[in-house]
Enzyme design. Sequence first.
Site, mmCIF file in Angstrom:
data_model
loop_
_atom_site.group_PDB
_atom_site.id
_atom_site.type_symbol
_atom_site.label_atom_id
_atom_site.label_comp_id
_atom_site.label_asym_id
_atom_site.label_seq_id
_atom_site.Cartn_x
_atom_site.Cartn_y
_atom_site.Cartn_z
ATOM 1 N N LYS A 34 89.520 2.254 1.126
ATOM 2 C CA LYS A 34 90.516 2.364 0.051
ATOM 3 C C LYS A 34 89.811 2.943 -1.169
ATOM 4 O O LYS A 34 89.105 2.258 -1.902
ATOM 5 C CB LYS A 34 91.111 0.994 -0.306
ATOM 6 C CG LYS A 34 92.353 1.175 -1.177
ATOM 7 C CD LYS A 34 92.382 0.262 -2.389
ATOM 8 C CE LYS A 34 91.778 0.775 -3.641
ATOM 9 N NZ LYS A 34 92.447 1.856 -4.353
ATOM 10 N N GLU A 44 79.402 -3.249 -20.807
ATOM 11 C CA GLU A 44 79.346 -1.910 -20.222
ATOM 12 C C GLU A 44 80.460 -1.068 -20.843
ATOM 13 O O GLU A 44 81.632 -1.415 -20.755
ATOM 14 C CB GLU A 44 79.556 -2.012 -18.712
ATOM 15 C CG GLU A 44 79.405 -0.688 -18.011
ATOM 16 C CD GLU A 44 79.661 -0.798 -16.523
ATOM 17 O OE1 GLU A 44 80.649 -1.438 -16.127
ATOM 18 O OE2 GLU A 44 78.878 -0.225 -15.749
ATOM 19 N N CYS A 57 77.130 3.829 -13.489
ATOM 20 C CA CYS A 57 76.851 2.385 -13.463
ATOM 21 C C CYS A 57 75.440 2.070 -13.936
ATOM 22 O O CYS A 57 75.207 1.024 -14.531
ATOM 23 C CB CYS A 57 77.090 1.824 -12.070
ATOM 24 S SG CYS A 57 76.201 2.746 -10.804
ATOM 25 N N GLU A 78 78.625 -3.765 -5.470
ATOM 26 C CA GLU A 78 77.876 -2.912 -6.400
ATOM 27 C C GLU A 78 78.689 -2.874 -7.684
ATOM 28 O O GLU A 78 79.756 -2.260 -7.723
ATOM 29 C CB GLU A 78 77.729 -1.493 -5.833
ATOM 30 C CG GLU A 78 76.939 -1.400 -4.548
ATOM 31 C CD GLU A 78 75.446 -1.609 -4.738
ATOM 32 O OE1 GLU A 78 74.974 -1.564 -5.890
ATOM 33 O OE2 GLU A 78 74.770 -1.846 -3.729
HETATM 34 P P1 NAD Z 1 87.634 -0.903 -10.657
HETATM 35 O O1 NAD Z 1 87.095 -2.234 -10.279
HETATM 36 O O2 NAD Z 1 88.775 -0.842 -11.583
HETATM 37 O O3 NAD Z 1 88.095 -0.125 -9.359
HETATM 38 C C1 NAD Z 1 87.232 0.033 -8.239
HETATM 39 C C2 NAD Z 1 88.065 0.009 -6.994
HETATM 40 O O4 NAD Z 1 88.594 -1.303 -6.856
HETATM 41 C C3 NAD Z 1 89.245 0.963 -7.021
HETATM 42 O O5 NAD Z 1 89.448 1.494 -5.744
HETATM 43 C C4 NAD Z 1 90.391 0.046 -7.422
HETATM 44 O O6 NAD Z 1 91.643 0.533 -6.976
HETATM 45 C C5 NAD Z 1 89.999 -1.241 -6.714
HETATM 46 N N1 NAD Z 1 90.571 -2.475 -7.296
HETATM 47 C C6 NAD Z 1 91.068 -2.683 -8.522
HETATM 48 N N2 NAD Z 1 91.513 -3.958 -8.643
HETATM 49 C C7 NAD Z 1 91.240 -4.562 -7.467
HETATM 50 C C8 NAD Z 1 91.435 -5.880 -6.964
HETATM 51 N N3 NAD Z 1 92.001 -6.838 -7.700
HETATM 52 N N4 NAD Z 1 91.030 -6.162 -5.709
HETATM 53 C C9 NAD Z 1 90.441 -5.200 -4.963
HETATM 54 N N5 NAD Z 1 90.252 -3.941 -5.370
HETATM 55 C C10 NAD Z 1 90.629 -3.623 -6.616
HETATM 56 O O7 NAD Z 1 86.401 -0.039 -11.172
HETATM 57 P P2 NAD Z 1 86.421 1.470 -11.642
HETATM 58 O O8 NAD Z 1 86.988 1.517 -13.011
HETATM 59 O O9 NAD Z 1 87.032 2.323 -10.591
HETATM 60 O O10 NAD Z 1 84.860 1.811 -11.659
HETATM 61 C C11 NAD Z 1 84.065 1.514 -12.732
HETATM 62 C C12 NAD Z 1 83.199 0.307 -12.446
HETATM 63 O O11 NAD Z 1 82.481 0.507 -11.241
HETATM 64 C C13 NAD Z 1 82.159 0.098 -13.509
HETATM 65 O O12 NAD Z 1 82.053 -1.259 -13.822
HETATM 66 C C14 NAD Z 1 80.883 0.588 -12.848
HETATM 67 O O13 NAD Z 1 79.702 0.059 -13.366
HETATM 68 C C15 NAD Z 1 81.109 0.178 -11.443
HETATM 69 N N6 NAD Z 1 80.247 0.962 -10.562
HETATM 70 C C16 NAD Z 1 79.181 0.353 -9.959
HETATM 71 C C17 NAD Z 1 78.330 1.096 -9.162
HETATM 72 C C18 NAD Z 1 77.140 0.476 -8.495
HETATM 73 O O14 NAD Z 1 76.630 1.084 -7.566
HETATM 74 N N7 NAD Z 1 76.679 -0.669 -8.923
HETATM 75 C C19 NAD Z 1 78.572 2.439 -8.960
HETATM 76 C C20 NAD Z 1 79.664 3.005 -9.596
HETATM 77 C C21 NAD Z 1 80.514 2.256 -10.382
#
Ligand code: NAD
Length: 476
Positions: A170, A379, A279, A245
């Site tokens: 997803k 962040e 990230c 992650e």
């Molecule tokens: P997000 O958590 O909003 O979304 C990530 C994914 O999770 C999307 O596919 C989203 O649709 C899904 N999602 C949202 N709510 C959910 C729920 N309740 N249950 C399950 N899935 C859900 O994050 P984002 O805004 O897409 O990405 C930014 C974040 O990702 C930042 O905090 C960044 O640091 C982190 N990130 C971490 C890494 C790493 O490797 N540590 C890499 C990239 C991004």
Amino acid sequence: MKRKNQQFINGQWMNSSSQDIIEVINPASEKVIGTIAKGTKDDVDKAVNAAKNVYLEFRNTSVKERQDMLNRIVEEYKKRKDDIVEVITEELGSPRELSEKTHYMKGLIHFSEARDALDDFSFQEKRGESLIIKESIGVTGLITPWNFPTNQTSVKLAAAFASGSPVILKPSVETPFSAIILAEIIESANLPKGAFNLVNGQGKVIGDALSSHQDVRMMSFTGSENAGRKIIQNSSQDFKRVSLELGGKSPYVILDDADIDKAAKSATKFVYDNTGQVCDAATRTLIPESIKDEFIQKSKQYMGSIRIGNPNQQNIDIGPLVNKSQFDIVQNYIKQGISEGATLVTGGLGKPKGLETGYYVKPTIFSDVNNDMTIAQEEIFGPVMSIITYKTIDEAIQIANDTKFGLCSYVMGTNKQKVQKVASSLESGNVIINDNGGTPDLPFGGYKQSGIGREWGDYGIEEFLETKVLKGYYFL
Ligand code: NAD
């Protein structure tokens, strides 16, 4: 206008059980560029069922068969280079050159790396008269964010396929078209039906359905803390394995013997790259009091020379942020930095001149930041640098570790002992020494609230495996 309102389930594209769609917006033009399916729990059930049906067949494929599958993906992936570069530029707003050199390349690297890691990967070990086997954990849900769309999808898919684990992916609703191309690539690579499924839809709906599903054995998630927390909560019901992650607030410790010009160039680059939507961005810059003025002046010069603009233009360093909500979040943090008393060195509120359409922000530097300030603790996910001064190396280490995150840290200096002391004292999964990025076979993941588990290469494959002991196997 792209319309891909279908899901990829059990080896074929099929309609979602709902007619609802989600619009995808180009962050540079603020215009709708296409639509995707707003998937349902029913779609997830179908996808999990397909994955469950193929599990034993996929798990029992030989290492050579899985390497061949990964190789076919690599070959198909290369054929789609232009499409991937185009779509990431459009949906993420990433400058075309970055889309090609970073986003496209990272996907390719992960599939090649997993294929090659299998050359030396040991799935069996004889211990006494018993045999220890490592085998696929089973059906796995993969949820990914938008900031490095092909990197995050590919790193999970490559490791899952190398382990023989069937998956339901997803991707983020912000960047779904690169994942759809990936699905087409995998379709062409001819994996067993059901080994790969793509279900597009809202995070909460699809995320809840996957992480609460009794036939899903593992959730591999990259994204925000809140969504990660929800995944763990749901997964705790039947004790699924969870790999997370999450976010970061990485410190960059500049030592007093570092080349100041080099340090300022490196520190700013690790803040503004990908418009700060990284990230492991080095958003807290720790410098000794003694070099403060010169470092600030050089950083201001580098940050001020960044070329911001339409991602389709040539010679652009950064494009817009991914969406309006991210734009507002970054503006609010800049406001907060000002109101909490940090000194604005460059950038600030509002859009850069001439870029009124699109979610563009000004690359920003704050100095006189105290590590307790909101901009030093949370962040931001935008190009905002916080400069913090320190007096001694021990104080620098203490400030660097004074965060709930632990994804990455950076150190720059000349004296080997000092650099080694700092690097080994930092609490994070990666420490980048003197701007050395390492190689893609190295494990990636976080300490503390930056996550659980490791991705990339052989460490990534390990995450998708269970250990089984066949006692007395060699008495047979
Ligand atoms: P997000 O958590 O909003 O979304 C990530 C994914 O999770 C999307 O596919 C989203 O649709 C899904 N999602 C949202 N709510 C959910 C729920 N309740 N249950 C399950 N899935 C859900 O994050 P984002 O805004 O897409 O990405 C930014 C974040 O990702 C930042 O905090 C960044 O640091 C982190 N990130 C971490 C890494 C790493 O490797 N540590 C890499 C990239 C991004």
